[in-house]
Design a protein around this motif. Structure first.
Motif, PDB file in Angstrom:
ATOM      1  N   VAL A 198       6.371  -3.737  13.370  1.00  0.00           N
ATOM      2  CA  VAL A 198       6.186  -2.893  12.189  1.00  0.00           C
ATOM      3  C   VAL A 198       7.505  -2.286  11.725  1.00  0.00           C
ATOM      4  O   VAL A 198       8.478  -2.194  12.488  1.00  0.00           O
ATOM      5  CB  VAL A 198       5.155  -1.759  12.451  1.00  0.00           C
ATOM      6  CG1 VAL A 198       3.854  -2.314  13.020  1.00  0.00           C
ATOM      7  CG2 VAL A 198       5.728  -0.686  13.364  1.00  0.00           C
ATOM      8  N   HIS A 199       7.501  -1.857  10.475  1.00  0.00           N
ATOM      9  CA  HIS A 199       8.616  -1.114   9.888  1.00  0.00           C
ATOM     10  C   HIS A 199       8.036   0.192   9.359  1.00  0.00           C
ATOM     11  O   HIS A 199       7.147   0.172   8.514  1.00  0.00           O
ATOM     12  CB  HIS A 199       9.253  -1.910   8.756  1.00  0.00           C
ATOM     13  CG  HIS A 199       9.627  -3.309   9.148  1.00  0.00           C
ATOM     14  ND1 HIS A 199      10.798  -3.610   9.789  1.00  0.00           N
ATOM     15  CD2 HIS A 199       8.958  -4.479   9.018  1.00  0.00           C
ATOM     16  CE1 HIS A 199      10.849  -4.912  10.018  1.00  0.00           C
ATOM     17  NE2 HIS A 199       9.737  -5.454   9.565  1.00  0.00           N
ATOM     18  N   LEU A 200       8.536   1.311   9.897  1.00  0.00           N
ATOM     19  CA  LEU A 200       8.079   2.621   9.432  1.00  0.00           C
ATOM     20  C   LEU A 200       8.925   3.026   8.226  1.00  0.00           C
ATOM     21  O   LEU A 200      10.123   3.261   8.357  1.00  0.00           O
ATOM     22  CB  LEU A 200       8.197   3.654  10.553  1.00  0.00           C
ATOM     23  CG  LEU A 200       7.784   5.085  10.187  1.00  0.00           C
ATOM     24  CD1 LEU A 200       6.304   5.154   9.829  1.00  0.00           C
ATOM     25  CD2 LEU A 200       8.096   6.041  11.339  1.00  0.00           C
ATOM     26  N   VAL A 201       8.280   3.073   7.070  1.00  0.00           N
ATOM     27  CA  VAL A 201       8.966   3.386   5.810  1.00  0.00           C
ATOM     28  C   VAL A 201       8.652   4.829   5.436  1.00  0.00           C
ATOM     29  O   VAL A 201       7.484   5.184   5.237  1.00  0.00           O
ATOM     30  CB  VAL A 201       8.496   2.444   4.683  1.00  0.00           C
ATOM     31  CG1 VAL A 201       9.195   2.798   3.368  1.00  0.00           C
ATOM     32  CG2 VAL A 201       8.747   0.992   5.056  1.00  0.00           C
TER      33      VAL A 201
ATOM     34  N   PHE B  74      -0.881   1.724   5.657  1.00  0.00           N
ATOM     35  CA  PHE B  74      -0.393   0.492   6.248  1.00  0.00           C
ATOM     36  C   PHE B  74      -0.185  -0.537   5.142  1.00  0.00           C
ATOM     37  O   PHE B  74      -0.810  -0.455   4.085  1.00  0.00           O
ATOM     38  CB  PHE B  74      -1.387  -0.049   7.292  1.00  0.00           C
ATOM     39  CG  PHE B  74      -1.069   0.429   8.692  1.00  0.00           C
ATOM     40  CD1 PHE B  74      -1.160   1.772   9.010  1.00  0.00           C
ATOM     41  CD2 PHE B  74      -0.671  -0.469   9.666  1.00  0.00           C
ATOM     42  CE1 PHE B  74      -0.848   2.214  10.285  1.00  0.00           C
ATOM     43  CE2 PHE B  74      -0.362  -0.034  10.951  1.00  0.00           C
ATOM     44  CZ  PHE B  74      -0.452   1.305  11.263  1.00  0.00           C
ATOM     45  N   ALA B  75       0.688  -1.476   5.378  1.00  0.00           N
ATOM     46  CA  ALA B  75       0.900  -2.558   4.429  1.00  0.00           C
ATOM     47  C   ALA B  75       1.004  -3.859   5.213  1.00  0.00           C
ATOM     48  O   ALA B  75       2.001  -4.110   5.882  1.00  0.00           O
ATOM     49  CB  ALA B  75       2.165  -2.319   3.620  1.00  0.00           C
ATOM     50  N   ALA B  76      -0.044  -4.631   5.169  1.00  0.00           N
ATOM     51  CA  ALA B  76      -0.037  -5.938   5.829  1.00  0.00           C
ATOM     52  C   ALA B  76       0.550  -6.952   4.859  1.00  0.00           C
ATOM     53  O   ALA B  76      -0.002  -7.182   3.785  1.00  0.00           O
ATOM     54  CB  ALA B  76      -1.466  -6.327   6.217  1.00  0.00           C
ATOM     55  N   GLU B  77       1.680  -7.528   5.241  1.00  0.00           N
ATOM     56  CA  GLU B  77       2.367  -8.457   4.338  1.00  0.00           C
ATOM     57  C   GLU B  77       2.725  -9.729   5.081  1.00  0.00           C
ATOM     58  O   GLU B  77       2.895  -9.720   6.299  1.00  0.00           O
ATOM     59  CB  GLU B  77       3.662  -7.823   3.794  1.00  0.00           C
ATOM     60  CG  GLU B  77       3.496  -6.462   3.144  1.00  0.00           C
ATOM     61  CD  GLU B  77       2.772  -6.505   1.796  1.00  0.00           C
ATOM     62  OE1 GLU B  77       2.549  -7.620   1.279  1.00  0.00           O
ATOM     63  OE2 GLU B  77       2.423  -5.438   1.273  1.00  0.00           O
ATOM     64  N   THR B  78       2.867 -10.801   4.343  1.00  0.00           N
ATOM     65  CA  THR B  78       3.277 -12.062   4.954  1.00  0.00           C
ATOM     66  C   THR B  78       4.705 -12.445   4.564  1.00  0.00           C
ATOM     67  O   THR B  78       5.261 -13.410   5.090  1.00  0.00           O
ATOM     68  CB  THR B  78       2.326 -13.207   4.551  1.00  0.00           C
ATOM     69  OG1 THR B  78       2.253 -13.256   3.129  1.00  0.00           O
ATOM     70  CG2 THR B  78       0.929 -12.992   5.127  1.00  0.00           C
ATOM     71  N   GLU B  79       5.319 -11.727   3.637  1.00  0.00           N
ATOM     72  CA  GLU B  79       6.717 -12.001   3.243  1.00  0.00           C
ATOM     73  C   GLU B  79       7.299 -10.745   2.611  1.00  0.00           C
ATOM     74  O   GLU B  79       6.562  -9.889   2.144  1.00  0.00           O
ATOM     75  CB  GLU B  79       6.797 -13.200   2.283  1.00  0.00           C
ATOM     76  CG  GLU B  79       5.657 -13.266   1.278  1.00  0.00           C
ATOM     77  CD  GLU B  79       6.064 -12.948  -0.140  1.00  0.00           C
ATOM     78  OE1 GLU B  79       7.087 -13.470  -0.576  1.00  0.00           O
ATOM     79  OE2 GLU B  79       5.362 -12.164  -0.797  1.00  0.00           O
ATOM     80  N   ARG B  80       8.641 -10.638   2.613  1.00  0.00           N
ATOM     81  CA  ARG B  80       9.361  -9.488   2.051  1.00  0.00           C
ATOM     82  C   ARG B  80       8.675  -8.177   2.440  1.00  0.00           C
ATOM     83  O   ARG B  80       8.312  -7.356   1.592  1.00  0.00           O
ATOM     84  CB  ARG B  80       9.495  -9.640   0.539  1.00  0.00           C
ATOM     85  CG  ARG B  80      10.384 -10.823   0.159  1.00  0.00           C
ATOM     86  CD  ARG B  80      10.708 -10.854  -1.315  1.00  0.00           C
ATOM     87  NE  ARG B  80       9.526 -11.158  -2.107  1.00  0.00           N
ATOM     88  CZ  ARG B  80       9.325 -10.737  -3.354  1.00  0.00           C
ATOM     89  NH1 ARG B  80      10.204  -9.979  -3.939  1.00  0.00           N
ATOM     90  NH2 ARG B  80       8.229 -11.088  -3.994  1.00  0.00           N
ATOM     91  N   VAL B  81       8.488  -8.021   3.763  1.00  0.00           N
ATOM     92  CA  VAL B  81       7.633  -6.969   4.309  1.00  0.00           C
ATOM     93  C   VAL B  81       8.158  -5.569   3.965  1.00  0.00           C
ATOM     94  O   VAL B  81       7.405  -4.714   3.495  1.00  0.00           O
ATOM     95  CB  VAL B  81       7.514  -7.153   5.841  1.00  0.00           C
ATOM     96  CG1 VAL B  81       6.674  -6.057   6.463  1.00  0.00           C
ATOM     97  CG2 VAL B  81       6.909  -8.520   6.162  1.00  0.00           C
ATOM     98  N   ILE B  82       9.445  -5.335   4.198  1.00  0.00           N
ATOM     99  CA  ILE B  82      10.014  -3.998   3.957  1.00  0.00           C
ATOM    100  C   ILE B  82       9.989  -3.666   2.467  1.00  0.00           C
ATOM    101  O   ILE B  82       9.580  -2.578   2.066  1.00  0.00           O
ATOM    102  CB  ILE B  82      11.449  -3.909   4.529  1.00  0.00           C
ATOM    103  CG1 ILE B  82      11.394  -3.997   6.057  1.00  0.00           C
ATOM    104  CG2 ILE B  82      12.128  -2.619   4.086  1.00  0.00           C
ATOM    105  CD1 ILE B  82      12.746  -4.013   6.741  1.00  0.00           C
ATOM    106  N   GLU B  83      10.405  -4.620   1.667  1.00  0.00           N
ATOM    107  CA  GLU B  83      10.417  -4.435   0.209  1.00  0.00           C
ATOM    108  C   GLU B  83       9.033  -4.028  -0.310  1.00  0.00           C
ATOM    109  O   GLU B  83       8.895  -3.083  -1.095  1.00  0.00           O
ATOM    110  CB  GLU B  83      10.841  -5.779  -0.396  1.00  0.00           C
ATOM    111  CG  GLU B  83      11.383  -5.753  -1.792  1.00  0.00           C
ATOM    112  CD  GLU B  83      11.758  -7.179  -2.214  1.00  0.00           C
ATOM    113  OE1 GLU B  83      12.400  -7.904  -1.407  1.00  0.00           O
ATOM    114  OE2 GLU B  83      11.396  -7.561  -3.337  1.00  0.00           O
TER     115      GLU B  83
END
Ligand code: C5P
Length: 213
Positions: free
Chosen positions: A182-185, A142-151
């Motif tokens: 969410v974005h599944l990468v 998982f990647a919890a991000e507050t900006e540029r989430v997909i990147e």
């Protein structure tokens, strides 16, 4: 098979925060509630998997059919994950503390409060699992991000060496809340699941795992 496509498979899930002691009565923590990880453990069990859930300190009931191991610290979580292997799939949802504190053996007193805490880096459980000898065939972070989430999610998938990253935007009240975006990468690209209940994110992810294994 049929509606229990994961029967005979072992799924390993981490969830929740970790607590890193400062002294015997204080700790460092974060706002993770464990809800998304617990929902994923339950969804994998519902598809027939044997599920080991390594849980940080949370106040949630154990999902039906799930074997739960409770831990406090990142180092305990790493040890519990290693003990639970081998697994067919690992989903590392826990918000693991990046550091632990060089903890004081006795309760710190106001008078001798130090000017700063000494932080020591914790093991990266996801990276170690992804790059280690007992790597499950499918490893998901998982990647919890507050900006540029997909990147950030795309970069994190490469850096950690896992197969998929579920990148989620935690800039709102996701942490502790009922819903998630969410974005599944994956190696094939990015798929976005917008504003769903955490149970539905879990069900979709579990189904995707079943389709892949
Ligand atoms: O590097 P970052 O903490 O953003 O990575 C998040 C992902 O890595 C999550 O899947 C989390 O469970 C995992 N992680 C871990 N051990 C750590 C730090 C993060 O397993 N020490």
């Amino acid at each position: 098979i049929g509606h229990r496509p994961l029967s005979g498979r072992h799924a390993l899930v981490t969830a929740g925060p970790t607590h890193e002691p400062i002294d015997p009565v204080r700790y460092l923590a974060n706002r993770s509630s464990g809800r998304q990880g617990f929902a994923i453990a339950g969804a994998l069990a519902a598809l027939g998997a044997r599920v080991t859930l390594v849980a940080g300190p949370v106040t949630l009931p154990t999902p039906f059919g799930v074997d739960r191991i409770d831990v406090q610290t990142a180092r305990q979580m790493a040890a519990a994950v290693a003990t639970a292997l081998p697994a067919d799939v690992a989903v590392m949802v826990a918000a693991v503390a990046d550091w632990h504190v060089a903890a004081a053996p006795q309760k710190m007193k106001k008078g001798d409060a130090p000017a700063s805490l000494t932080l020591v880096e914790n093991p990266d459980i996801l990276a170690a699992l992804s790059q280690g000898p007992d790597r499950p065939p499918l490893v998901i972070g998982f990647a919890a991000e507050t900006e540029r989430v997909i990147e950030h999610g795309v970069a994190k998938r490469i850096r950690k060496g896992c197969d998929w990253i579920v990148a989620n935007d935690v800039s709102g009240d996701v942490m502790g809340g009922p819903d998630n975006s969410v974005h599944l990468v994956t190696a094939d690209g990015v798929e976005s699941w917008d504003n769903l209940p955490k149970e539905q994110v879990a069900a979709r992810l579990a189904q995707r795992i079943a389709d892949t294994l």
